[in-house]
Write an enzyme that holds these catalytic residues in place. Structure first.
Site, PDB file in Angstrom:
ATOM      1  CB  THR A  34     -44.341  31.571 -69.552  1.00 20.59           C
ATOM      2  OG1 THR A  34     -44.890  32.239 -68.198  1.00 20.59           O
ATOM      3  CG2 THR A  34     -44.460  32.814 -70.695  1.00 20.59           C
ATOM      4  CG  ASP A  77     -48.119  30.391 -62.165  1.00 21.84           C
ATOM      5  OD1 ASP A  77     -48.059  31.779 -62.794  1.00 21.84           O
ATOM      6  OD2 ASP A  77     -47.053  30.502 -61.292  1.00 21.84           O
ATOM      7  CB  SER A  78     -44.168  26.631 -61.873  1.00 23.36           C
ATOM      8  OG  SER A  78     -43.314  27.883 -61.483  1.00 23.36           O
ATOM      9  CB  SER A  79     -46.832  30.069 -57.790  1.00 26.94           C
ATOM     10  OG  SER A  79     -46.163  30.920 -58.885  1.00 26.94           O
ATOM     11  CB  THR A 109     -39.007  30.124 -65.419  1.00 28.01           C
ATOM     12  OG1 THR A 109     -39.845  31.354 -65.542  1.00 28.01           O
ATOM     13  CG2 THR A 109     -39.052  29.882 -66.885  1.00 28.01           C
ATOM     14  CG  ASP A 110     -42.185  32.076 -61.357  1.00 29.20           C
ATOM     15  OD1 ASP A 110     -41.467  32.892 -62.159  1.00 29.20           O
ATOM     16  OD2 ASP A 110     -43.535  32.485 -61.323  1.00 29.20           O
ATOM     17  CD  GLN A 296     -29.392  35.427 -45.871  1.00 27.79           C
ATOM     18  OE1 GLN A 296     -29.220  36.608 -46.570  1.00 27.79           O
ATOM     19  NE2 GLN A 296     -29.770  35.120 -44.721  1.00 27.79           N
ATOM     20  CB  CYS A 297     -23.282  33.584 -50.968  1.00 26.28           C
ATOM     21  SG  CYS A 297     -22.823  34.999 -49.569  1.00 26.28           S
TER      22      CYS A 297
HETATM   23  N1  ASP Z   1     -45.206  32.265 -63.361  1.00 29.72           N
HETATM   24  C1  ASP Z   1     -44.791  31.558 -64.473  1.00 29.72           C
HETATM   25  C2  ASP Z   1     -44.666  29.945 -63.844  1.00 29.72           C
HETATM   26  O1  ASP Z   1     -43.500  29.842 -63.134  1.00 29.72           O
HETATM   27  C3  ASP Z   1     -43.729  31.927 -65.281  1.00 29.72           C
HETATM   28  C4  ASP Z   1     -42.972  31.161 -66.131  1.00 29.72           C
HETATM   29  O2  ASP Z   1     -43.610  30.188 -66.610  1.00 29.72           O
HETATM   30  O3  ASP Z   1     -41.935  31.449 -66.576  1.00 29.72           O
HETATM   31  O4  ASP Z   1     -45.507  29.367 -64.085  1.00 29.72           O
END
Ligand code: ASP
Length: 366
Positions: A34, A77-79, A109-110, A296-297
């Site tokens: 983003t 996109d970091s996905s 951020t993802d 998981q915590c």
């Molecule tokens: N979907 C975006 C990513 O991780 C979200 C972000 O950048 O914050 O690439």
């Protein structure tokens, strides 16, 4: 990959002797996410050209930092980040390590916490900062957090002590006024600006009017950089939940290509005590899979000796992940299984801190 050199043209002149930080040269690696997005004519978010960064963030002129930018040809996109992209990031830093004072990686951020964790294993022995940052709102948005996150990350990457050594000598994430150890961080928020937490490790720095470093918790042991490019992606993360169907678990674990499993368990490392469950996990260990127990915590740690529900796992050879988080466990498992370790060494390395991703057990014992 295109390498675009960017040097601010209207740099303010500084007298280094009176400046808090000496002049520094930073390599910015723009992977996507983003932060680097702008709205096009139709209102759609598209990556922007970093050569226009001064138009978007004019105050960068006053940083007195020389900046080179290298971008992924197609910002992601970091996905979509994975083993190939981690190798690219690590290789860029390794090859250019001598020419820069620090590195800033702009990343979505993802999956930023996974990438920061991974780079901490791939780039061992750092004596210079590798700072990940990103933003919740694109740089074109009026209230974007991109400006402050990028400027602060650059300042941190450039920061030196009075002897001229980098203050931060590890992989870290800077976000919303806080600097977190990369392999302790977790994305915990998708809407608010405070997107990252590091429940099991103190903040490396906090920024207000000044950036205050918590130097006693920053890794100072870098002895010289080594690159570890070999990673195994033959791993799985399995989250246990109440009512999990054991036959499906058995089916997943019967894949003999799978080398390692991160078992996300309850609380302090507890899992069903049912014989069928224990047998499935035990058979997997016997078949040569490395299984690590991660809670998981968000905070606290796995202690397989505290409850019978954890003891059962310990007895069948499941390794305790102690206070590691899932992001770092994925990175560590991929790294460790990618090396040619003996089974014994592999288990030892997975059970002990390697790059600050988990605590020394003795630290928690008393
Ligand atoms: N979907 C975006 C990513 O991780 C979200 C972000 O950048 O914050 O690439």
């Amino acid at each position: 990959m295109d390498k675009k050199i960017y040097v601010p043209t209207e740099k303010v002149s500084i007298d280094c002797s009176s400046s808090q930080y000496p002049l520094a040269k930073i390599l910015v690696i723009y992977t996507g996410g983003t932060l680097g997005m702008v709205h096009d004519d139709k209102g759609v978010l598209v990556p922007f050209d970093f050569e226009e960064i001064l138009d978007k963030i004019p105050s960068m002129r006053y940083l007195s930092i020389e900046i080179d930018v290298v971008s992924f040809t197609k910002p992601l996109d970091s996905s979509d980040v994975g083993v190939r992209q981690w190798r690219t990031m690590a290789r860029l830093i390794f090859d250019d390590y001598a020419f820069y004072d620090g590195f800033v990686i702009l990343h979505g951020t993802d999956t930023m916490a996974y990438s920061a964790s991974m780079l901490s294993f791939m780039l061992q022995g750092l004596r210079k900062p590798v700072i990940f940052t990103g933003a919740q709102l694109p740089v074109s948005a009026p209230r974007s957090d991109a400006r402050i996150n990028l400027i602060s990350a650059l300042e941190i990457a450039a920061a030196k002590d009075k002897d001229g050594n980098s203050i931060v000598t590890e992989v870290a994430i800077y976000f919303n006024n806080r600097l977190l150890r990369g392999n302790r961080a977790k994305k915990v928020e998708s809407v608010q600006f405070d997107a990252f937490e590091s429940s099991n490790y103190p903040l490396l720095a906090e920024s207000g009017l000044q950036i205050r470093y918590n130097r006693s918790v920053i890794d100072r042991f870098g002895t010289g950089l080594s690159l570890y490019e070999d990673l195994s992606d033959a791993i799985a993360v399995i989250k246990i939940f109440p009512g999990i169907r054991f036959s499906w678990l058995e089916h997943i674990l019967s894949d003999d290509q799978m080398e390692g499993v991160i078992l996300e368990t309850f609380g302090s490392g507890n899992a069903p005590t049912h014989n069928q469950f224990i047998k499935i996990i035990s058979d997997s260990v016997k078949s040569g899979k490395t299984i690590m127990n991660v809670s998981q915590c968000d905070g606290g740690k796995v202690d397989q000796s505290s409850y019978a529900a954890g003891k059962g796992l310990e007895e069948i050879g499941v390794l305790s992940g102690d206070d590691i988080n899932t992001e770092a466990a994925v990175a560590k498992m991929m790294h460790v299984l990618g090396q040619n370790y003996t089974c014994q060494d592999r288990e030892k390395i997975l059970s002990e801190p390697l790059v600050g991703e988990m605590s020394y057990r003795s630290f928690f014992k008393n």
